[in-house]
Design a protein around this motif. Structure first.
Motif, PDB file in Angstrom:
ATOM      1  N   LEU A  40       4.484  -3.474   2.739  1.00 10.53           N
ATOM      2  CA  LEU A  40       5.784  -3.276   3.400  1.00 10.53           C
ATOM      3  C   LEU A  40       5.771  -3.885   4.805  1.00 10.53           C
ATOM      4  CD1 LEU A  40       8.598  -1.982   3.838  1.00 10.53           C
ATOM      5  CD2 LEU A  40       7.428   0.150   4.406  1.00 10.53           C
ATOM      6  N   LEU A  41       4.730  -3.616   5.555  1.00 16.52           N
ATOM      7  CA  LEU A  41       4.679  -4.106   6.941  1.00 16.52           C
ATOM      8  C   LEU A  41       4.509  -5.621   6.992  1.00 16.52           C
ATOM      9  CD1 LEU A  41       2.631  -1.207   8.543  1.00 16.52           C
ATOM     10  CD2 LEU A  41       5.091  -1.568   8.580  1.00 16.52           C
ATOM     11  N   ASP A  42       3.830  -6.198   6.001  1.00 15.33           N
ATOM     12  CA  ASP A  42       3.724  -7.671   5.939  1.00 15.33           C
ATOM     13  C   ASP A  42       5.112  -8.290   5.801  1.00 15.33           C
ATOM     14  OD1 ASP A  42       1.007  -7.558   6.177  1.00 15.33           O
ATOM     15  OD2 ASP A  42       0.579  -7.894   4.038  1.00 15.33           O
ATOM     16  N   ALA A  80       4.455  12.466   6.358  1.00 16.24           N
ATOM     17  CA  ALA A  80       3.156  11.770   6.357  1.00 16.24           C
ATOM     18  C   ALA A  80       3.370  10.259   6.236  1.00 16.24           C
ATOM     19  CB  ALA A  80       2.291  12.278   5.207  1.00 16.24           C
ATOM     20  N   TRP A  81       4.342   9.861   5.415  1.00 15.32           N
ATOM     21  CA  TRP A  81       4.634   8.430   5.256  1.00 15.32           C
ATOM     22  C   TRP A  81       5.210   7.864   6.558  1.00 15.32           C
ATOM     23  CZ3 TRP A  81       2.688   4.913   2.527  1.00 15.32           C
ATOM     24  CH2 TRP A  81       3.338   3.726   2.211  1.00 15.32           C
ATOM     25  N   SER A  82       6.071   8.629   7.207  1.00 17.15           N
ATOM     26  CA  SER A  82       6.640   8.201   8.493  1.00 17.15           C
ATOM     27  C   SER A  82       5.546   8.022   9.540  1.00 17.15           C
ATOM     28  CB  SER A  82       7.655   9.234   9.005  1.00 17.15           C
ATOM     29  OG  SER A  82       8.792   9.261   8.181  1.00 17.15           O
ATOM     30  N   LYS A  83       4.634   8.976   9.582  1.00 14.65           N
ATOM     31  CA  LYS A  83       3.534   8.897  10.563  1.00 14.65           C
ATOM     32  C   LYS A  83       2.694   7.651  10.325  1.00 14.65           C
ATOM     33  CE  LYS A  83      -0.442  11.467  12.372  1.00 14.65           C
ATOM     34  NZ  LYS A  83      -1.241  12.720  12.278  1.00 14.65           N
ATOM     35  N   ARG A  84       2.366   7.394   9.062  1.00 13.98           N
ATOM     36  CA  ARG A  84       1.561   6.218   8.714  1.00 13.98           C
ATOM     37  C   ARG A  84       2.272   4.929   9.139  1.00 13.98           C
ATOM     38  NH1 ARG A  84      -2.334   5.092   4.484  1.00 13.98           N
ATOM     39  NH2 ARG A  84      -2.190   7.270   3.851  1.00 13.98           N
ATOM     40  N   LEU A  85       3.565   4.822   8.784  1.00 11.68           N
ATOM     41  CA  LEU A  85       4.318   3.599   9.116  1.00 11.68           C
ATOM     42  C   LEU A  85       4.470   3.439  10.628  1.00 11.68           C
ATOM     43  CD1 LEU A  85       7.104   3.601   6.355  1.00 11.68           C
ATOM     44  CD2 LEU A  85       4.933   2.343   6.375  1.00 11.68           C
ATOM     45  N   HIS A  86       4.677   4.548  11.318  1.00  9.52           N
ATOM     46  CA  HIS A  86       4.817   4.479  12.773  1.00  9.52           C
ATOM     47  C   HIS A  86       3.512   4.007  13.422  1.00  9.52           C
ATOM     48  CE1 HIS A  86       5.849   5.401  16.879  1.00  9.52           C
ATOM     49  NE2 HIS A  86       4.886   6.307  16.962  1.00  9.52           N
ATOM     50  N   GLN A  87       2.400   4.559  12.954  1.00 10.20           N
ATOM     51  CA  GLN A  87       1.104   4.189  13.549  1.00 10.20           C
ATOM     52  C   GLN A  87       0.752   2.735  13.251  1.00 10.20           C
ATOM     53  OE1 GLN A  87      -1.459   7.268  11.935  1.00 10.20           O
ATOM     54  NE2 GLN A  87      -1.264   8.513  13.781  1.00 10.20           N
ATOM     55  N   GLN A  88       1.083   2.277  12.037  1.00  9.27           N
ATOM     56  CA  GLN A  88       0.707   0.911  11.658  1.00  9.27           C
ATOM     57  C   GLN A  88       1.656  -0.135  12.238  1.00  9.27           C
ATOM     58  OE1 GLN A  88       0.402   1.461   7.302  1.00  9.27           O
ATOM     59  NE2 GLN A  88      -1.756   0.961   7.523  1.00  9.27           N
ATOM     60  N   ASP A 295      12.482  -8.708  -2.204  1.00 13.13           N
ATOM     61  CA  ASP A 295      12.560  -9.974  -1.455  1.00 13.13           C
ATOM     62  C   ASP A 295      13.997 -10.242  -1.014  1.00 13.13           C
ATOM     63  OD1 ASP A 295       9.863 -10.328  -1.828  1.00 13.13           O
ATOM     64  OD2 ASP A 295      10.062 -11.796  -3.452  1.00 13.13           O
ATOM     65  N   ALA A 296      14.957  -9.957  -1.898  1.00 13.94           N
ATOM     66  CA  ALA A 296      16.365 -10.184  -1.563  1.00 13.94           C
ATOM     67  C   ALA A 296      16.816  -9.276  -0.425  1.00 13.94           C
ATOM     68  CB  ALA A 296      17.236  -9.952  -2.797  1.00 13.94           C
TER      69      ALA A 296
END
Length: 319
Positions: A40-42, A80-88, A295-296
């Motif tokens: 996702l972050l890529d 937990a998902w929000s924390k992970r995405l925020h940290q990364q 991708d779209a």
């Protein structure tokens, strides 16, 4: 102290831009979670976003008689998902929370954990998907519980133009949610631009009558590349006019056609909202995990962000 995102959202001269995502299914282990978040972050590497939005996915079968086109799966805790995405990503993350299944005391505990353990600062509360069923905590009471919390969350609300088209009172819901502390609103996915423009127009006029400043409305858009995705959108309650359905399904490239439709919808809404002083934002999501639609959604994000930025630049020149 307000979140960093709150300051950005309160500046009406700029847009606010988000990518929406859901937590992975609960069966995924740590290694897989790491892969999903990295993928996702890529995708976000090449685009300029203000933050992410993490949904709290609920089994909404009580809302509708039709079977769900895609099966419901339990997910990991959105906090937990929000924390992970925020940290990364080092980006702000708005976290959705469905409130109906907990008592006020349980919700109060959830809020403390969200703030202290997960670093949640930006929050959107969602009520029950239907008025039937066991609602332990109605949305208005959840707002009261939040007010009693010592933590200063940046609070947003959901807005549904389809509800306004049916009942004609969604603008009053927005004003009431503002009284409860909501500083911004996020729409359901837009495929009926007229319903959204009507809501924004009515909201802006009522704000003017009351001497209030309209809050920012973050418009959600999603690409649609198949009859199955379209069926899922309609199951979720997204209004898709017949002519729009036929345009997508009859097109040689349905995904590209849906992107054109979304861009046109945004342009129409901008023509209503900006002259009335309603600040806008964008939230782009993919409703499926099909690679083509994901991708779209990134293509759609780039196009719609450029569209809104251009209109805002033109507006600032004409002042």
């Amino acid at each position: 102290m307000k979140s960093e995102l709150a300051k950005k959202l309160q500046d009406p001269s700029r847009g606010a831009y988000f990518i929406g995502t859901t937590p992975p299914k609960s069966s995924l282990e740590e290694e897989q979670l790491e892969q999903v978040s990295q993928k996702l972050l890529d995708r976000l590497d090449n685009i300029d976003v203000d933050g992410l939005i993490v949904y709290d996915i609920q089994d909404e079968t009580s809302r509708i008689d039709k079977p769900r086109p895609f099966p419901f799966m339990e997910t990991h805790d959105p906090r937990a998902w929000s924390k992970r995405l925020h940290q990364q990503s080092e980006k702000p993350v708005i976290t959705y929370k469905s409130v109906s299944s907990r008592s006020s005391e349980e919700f109060s505990g959830w809020l403390t954990e969200a703030w202290e353990q997960y670093g949640i600062r930006d929050l959107v509360l969602v009520g029950s998907p239907s008025s039937s069923g066991n609602i332990k905590l109605p949305l208005p009471q959840a707002y009261e519980t939040l007010k009693a919390s010592p933590h200063d969350f940046n609070l947003g609300g959901v807005t549904i133009a389809e509800r306004h088209a049916k009942k004609g009172d969604e603008h009053l819901r927005l004003l009431k949610k503002s009284e409860s502390g909501c500083e911004f609103f996020i729409s359901q996915a837009v495929y009926n631009h007229q319903a959204t423009a009507d809501l924004i127009s009515r909201y802006a006029r009522t704000c003017k009558e009351k001497g209030e400043t309209p809050k920012r409305i973050i418009l959600t858009f999603t690409p649609c590349g198949s009859a199955k995705t379209l069926e899922f959108m309609e199951w979720l309650g997204i209004s898709v006019p017949d002519a729009t359905k036929h345009r997508i399904l009859d097109a040689s490239a349905p995904l590209e056609e849906s992107i054109k439709i979304c861009r046109n919808a945004l342009e129409q809404i901008i023509e209503t909202a900006l002259p009335l002083g309603v600040p806008l934002g964008l939230n782009i999501e993919s409703l499926t995990n099909r690679k083509e639609e994901i991708d779209a959604s990134i293509q759609l994000y780039k196009l719609l962000k450029a569209t809104l930025d251009l209109k805002l630049a033109e507006q600032s020149l004409s002042k």
